[in-house]
Scaffold this motif. Structure first.
Motif, PDB file in Angstrom:
ATOM      1  N   SER A  80      10.071  34.723  35.323  1.00 59.05           N
ATOM      2  CA  SER A  80       9.618  34.360  33.972  1.00 59.05           C
ATOM      3  C   SER A  80       8.362  35.128  33.598  1.00 59.05           C
ATOM      4  O   SER A  80       8.218  35.582  32.456  1.00 59.05           O
ATOM      5  CB  SER A  80       9.335  32.862  33.895  1.00 59.05           C
ATOM      6  OG  SER A  80      10.507  32.135  34.135  1.00 59.05           O
ATOM      7  N   ALA A  81       7.438  35.289  34.543  1.00 60.84           N
ATOM      8  CA  ALA A  81       6.195  36.020  34.268  1.00 60.84           C
ATOM      9  C   ALA A  81       6.501  37.487  33.950  1.00 60.84           C
ATOM     10  O   ALA A  81       5.922  38.050  33.013  1.00 60.84           O
ATOM     11  CB  ALA A  81       5.254  35.916  35.465  1.00 60.84           C
ATOM     12  N   GLY A  83       9.290  38.680  32.748  1.00 59.64           N
ATOM     13  CA  GLY A  83       9.932  38.695  31.432  1.00 59.64           C
ATOM     14  C   GLY A  83       8.921  38.520  30.308  1.00 59.64           C
ATOM     15  O   GLY A  83       9.007  39.185  29.271  1.00 59.64           O
ATOM     16  N   TRP A  84       7.944  37.679  30.511  1.00 66.18           N
ATOM     17  CA  TRP A  84       6.912  37.462  29.488  1.00 66.18           C
ATOM     18  C   TRP A  84       6.009  38.688  29.362  1.00 66.18           C
ATOM     19  O   TRP A  84       5.679  39.104  28.250  1.00 66.18           O
ATOM     20  CB  TRP A  84       6.092  36.221  29.863  1.00 66.18           C
ATOM     21  CG  TRP A  84       5.000  35.929  28.884  1.00 66.18           C
ATOM     22  CD1 TRP A  84       5.132  35.359  27.653  1.00 66.18           C
ATOM     23  CD2 TRP A  84       3.615  36.224  29.046  1.00 66.18           C
ATOM     24  NE1 TRP A  84       3.913  35.276  27.046  1.00 66.18           N
ATOM     25  CE2 TRP A  84       2.958  35.801  27.880  1.00 66.18           C
ATOM     26  CE3 TRP A  84       2.870  36.800  30.069  1.00 66.18           C
ATOM     27  CZ2 TRP A  84       1.583  35.947  27.716  1.00 66.18           C
ATOM     28  CZ3 TRP A  84       1.511  36.936  29.889  1.00 66.18           C
ATOM     29  CH2 TRP A  84       0.875  36.510  28.729  1.00 66.18           C
ATOM     30  N   ILE A  85       5.611  39.285  30.501  1.00 65.54           N
ATOM     31  CA  ILE A  85       4.705  40.432  30.468  1.00 65.54           C
ATOM     32  C   ILE A  85       5.366  41.629  29.803  1.00 65.54           C
ATOM     33  O   ILE A  85       4.766  42.297  28.941  1.00 65.54           O
ATOM     34  CB  ILE A  85       4.269  40.822  31.905  1.00 65.54           C
ATOM     35  CG1 ILE A  85       3.326  39.761  32.460  1.00 65.54           C
ATOM     36  CG2 ILE A  85       3.600  42.204  31.936  1.00 65.54           C
ATOM     37  CD1 ILE A  85       2.987  39.933  33.929  1.00 65.54           C
ATOM     38  N   GLY A  87       8.085  41.543  27.936  1.00 63.42           N
ATOM     39  CA  GLY A  87       8.774  41.163  26.711  1.00 63.42           C
ATOM     40  C   GLY A  87      10.252  41.442  26.738  1.00 63.42           C
ATOM     41  O   GLY A  87      10.843  41.753  25.715  1.00 63.42           O
ATOM     42  N   SER A  89      14.075  40.940  26.621  1.00 66.95           N
ATOM     43  CA  SER A  89      14.998  39.969  26.043  1.00 66.95           C
ATOM     44  C   SER A  89      16.251  39.874  26.890  1.00 66.95           C
ATOM     45  O   SER A  89      17.173  39.121  26.561  1.00 66.95           O
ATOM     46  CB  SER A  89      15.350  40.380  24.604  1.00 66.95           C
ATOM     47  OG  SER A  89      16.000  41.638  24.625  1.00 66.95           O
TER      48      SER A  89
END
Length: 94
Positions: A80-81, A83-85, A87, A89
């Motif tokens: 998740s980290a 994917g968040w860093i 971005g 999709s």
């Protein structure tokens, strides 16, 4: 007790001809001594009782399950980290 004393004690307690003073035992004599020492050590092993074996097995299984949960949680958190860093999709080729 030094290593030589242990080896000499084990060698002198084993069956067979005594070694000559100062002479290094031959290749096959060393292998035979090693095998006799291994058998002697295996005779000292105490097998666990059925209850101890069940307890040890349960401890190992519980530990493995706990480690699986920890690794799964860390994998999801790091995924998740990342994917968040970055971005992401989740789609590629655009």
């Amino acid at each position: 007790m030094s290593e030589d004393q242990v080896t000499n004690t084990a060698a002198s307690s084993s069956q067979g001809r005594p070694a000559k003073k100062g002479a290094k035992p031959g290749f096959f004599a060393r292998i035979a001594l090693f095998v006799r020492q291994v058998i002697g050590e295996l005779k000292k092993v105490v097998a666990p009782t059925r209850q101890e074996l069940v307890n040890y097995t349960l401890v190992v299984l519980v530990f493995v399950i706990i480690m699986m949960v920890i690794v799964t949680v860390l994998d999801l958190a790091f995924g998740s980290a990342i994917g968040w860093i970055f971005g992401g999709s989740g789609t590629t080729g655009q």
